[in-house]
Design an enzyme around this catalytic site. Sequence first.
Site, PDB file in Angstrom:
ATOM      1  CE  LYS A 104      -4.181   1.997   2.287  1.00 10.38           C
ATOM      2  NZ  LYS A 104      -5.028   1.363   3.451  1.00 10.38           N
TER       3      LYS A 104
ATOM      4  CD  GLU B 146      -7.514   3.104   5.108  1.00  9.70           C
ATOM      5  OE1 GLU B 146      -7.040   3.609   5.781  1.00  9.70           O
ATOM      6  OE2 GLU B 146      -7.479   2.507   4.244  1.00  9.70           O
TER       7      GLU B 146
HETATM    8 MG    MG Z   1      -6.160   0.767   8.333  1.00  9.71          MG
END
Ligand code: MG
Length: 609
Positions: free
Chosen positions: A74, A179
């Site tokens: 990521k 997120e």
């Molecule tokens: Mg996370």
Amino acid sequence: MAGENEGPAIGIDLGTTYSCVAVWQKDRAVIIPNEQGNRITSSYVSFTETERLVGDAAMDIVALNPANTVFDTKRLIGRRFSDPLVQSDKKLWPFKVICGANDKPMISVNYKGEEKLFAAEQISSMVLAKMKEIAEAFLGCNVKNAVITVPAYFNDSQRRATKDAGTLSGLNVLRIIAEPTAAAIAYGLDKMSSGSEEKNVLIFDLGGGTFDVSLLTMVKSTSKVKSTAGDTHLGGEDFDNRVVNYLVQAFETRHKKDIRDNPRALRRLWTAWERAKRNLSFMAQTNIGMDCLYQGIDFEYKLTREKFEELNLELFEKCIGHVEKCLKDGKMDKKSVHDVVLVGGSTRIPKVQQLLQDFFNGKQLCKSIHPDEAVAYGAAVQAAILTGQDNHEIRDLIWWDVTPLSLGISVNENEMRVVVPKNTTIPTKKEDAAFTNPDHKTGITFMVYEGERPRASDNIQLGEFVLSGIPSALRGVLKFNVCFEIDANGILTVSAEDKTSGKTNSITISNVKGMLSSKDEIERMLEEAERFELEDSEHKKSFNARKALEKYVYGTRNIVVTKVQAGNLEDEIKKAIKWLEEHRDGESEVFENKTKELKSFWDPILKNF
Ligand code: MG
Ligand code: ADP
């Protein structure tokens, strides 16, 4: 709606260190355990002589196979090799990263006896395929559709690469969501089910590799990210690195040997510590014991919570600094924050909680949502809504992102042409084709505004761009198409196209849903729009009347210029244009009467052309 045989849509939290998958079932989101019974799965892929392992199985053999076990992708996804962050991360990884074509970082591993190169999205796609498989095993059917989360700070290229990873894994990516937005959905379902008062919520997400703090304003039907802050290199792994360095030194002091030249030993120590760390969340001391760590020497060490905190205090304090910055950017006093929500595995660290609680003057932190699972939970809710699998009540409970004010454009005149009306649910794409050119201009300026007033200058200007190189033509001959597109992450792209030459240009304005206007500003503008409603509607009426006249005059002019024998109509038109220039403002009747007057004289002549 999901197609047949596509199964239910899932939500995936694709984490730097751990990933989590959830699905909406019987009015709630369910976290799906993997084949080992774990509710989160390591974002690791390991390549061996004989096979490829993904998830916990890959993490389990990392010490045996450090150079060919890939993690932290990521951090690489959507970045260039020359990115300073890639350059510094590269030094810490036991696997090799090289520069591929177009500055793309490529991960080099030995797989089945051969050197293989993988892009970050390929590795991430393997993790996503694993999460898909976990869901399929649990549900007993195929799964096709998914919502995947990314950090709020991910740019376009990182989001796009994550989406590509989803596609490569065989998933249809319904949406990429931030997120904190997903965590806010989980928090909201839990907390906001009753009442509809506004709440300011701070999402504190401290995970394995990154730290993300977001300030959101939530009401029953809308949510707005006011500000975000954080660090792309602050999380559990950084705390672990400090402790592992400390342990390596302890070994060196004891045995006069440096284990750093042995990646396997280093990795084993790292893994042993990472597991032991979890004990320190509820114990004052933990034991790290390893047989034959290095050159046959065993290693045992008792590490206290105090030592752990001392080694990392500086990093923990850094987190609080980011919270402060986030509040400052969101122009919010800490007393105005209703709830501080903990997300991410590292928020279990007692010292982090204590510093955060102290910063908020002793306020109780919200621990009602699961720190490891909240993001996947929210993604699953979003996935269910997008595929129509949810029950209707949750639609009322979750916060759709909407445009708080209208968005529009002004070309030449000071007129606000609304393209995206106020309270439009985003993402959205809207087009308007009603724009024409002034006389002989080869460059036209498009100005983007936000607000409710008909005069563009009474609204907030968001940006402008020029469409240049268009053919020189008489006024009103060229037609422009304007397109406003706001993606799910609030990124507004405005583009304009000249239909004749095909020339296009565009501008991208970040975060329409979050930061363009503060709440006060939005309120002020809505209040003003109400106050000036009468005046504005009169202005609009006269503006439209003038515009109709203008269209008639220039339309006639454009016909007449092509005729040889236009007689005295040409002079009449010149006079009318002059009259228009002298009458920029006025009552609508003035323009309506003028139009009538000209028409009665011109129309009979035009008929003969
Ligand atoms: Mg996370
Ligand atoms: P990410 O989203 O970045 O992948 P997570 O939110 O899953 O990460 O958090 C993973 C991190 O949380 C790891 O660094 C892990 O060591 C840490 N962690 C998990 N549980 C605990 C705990 N009880 N105490 C301290 N750290 C923990």
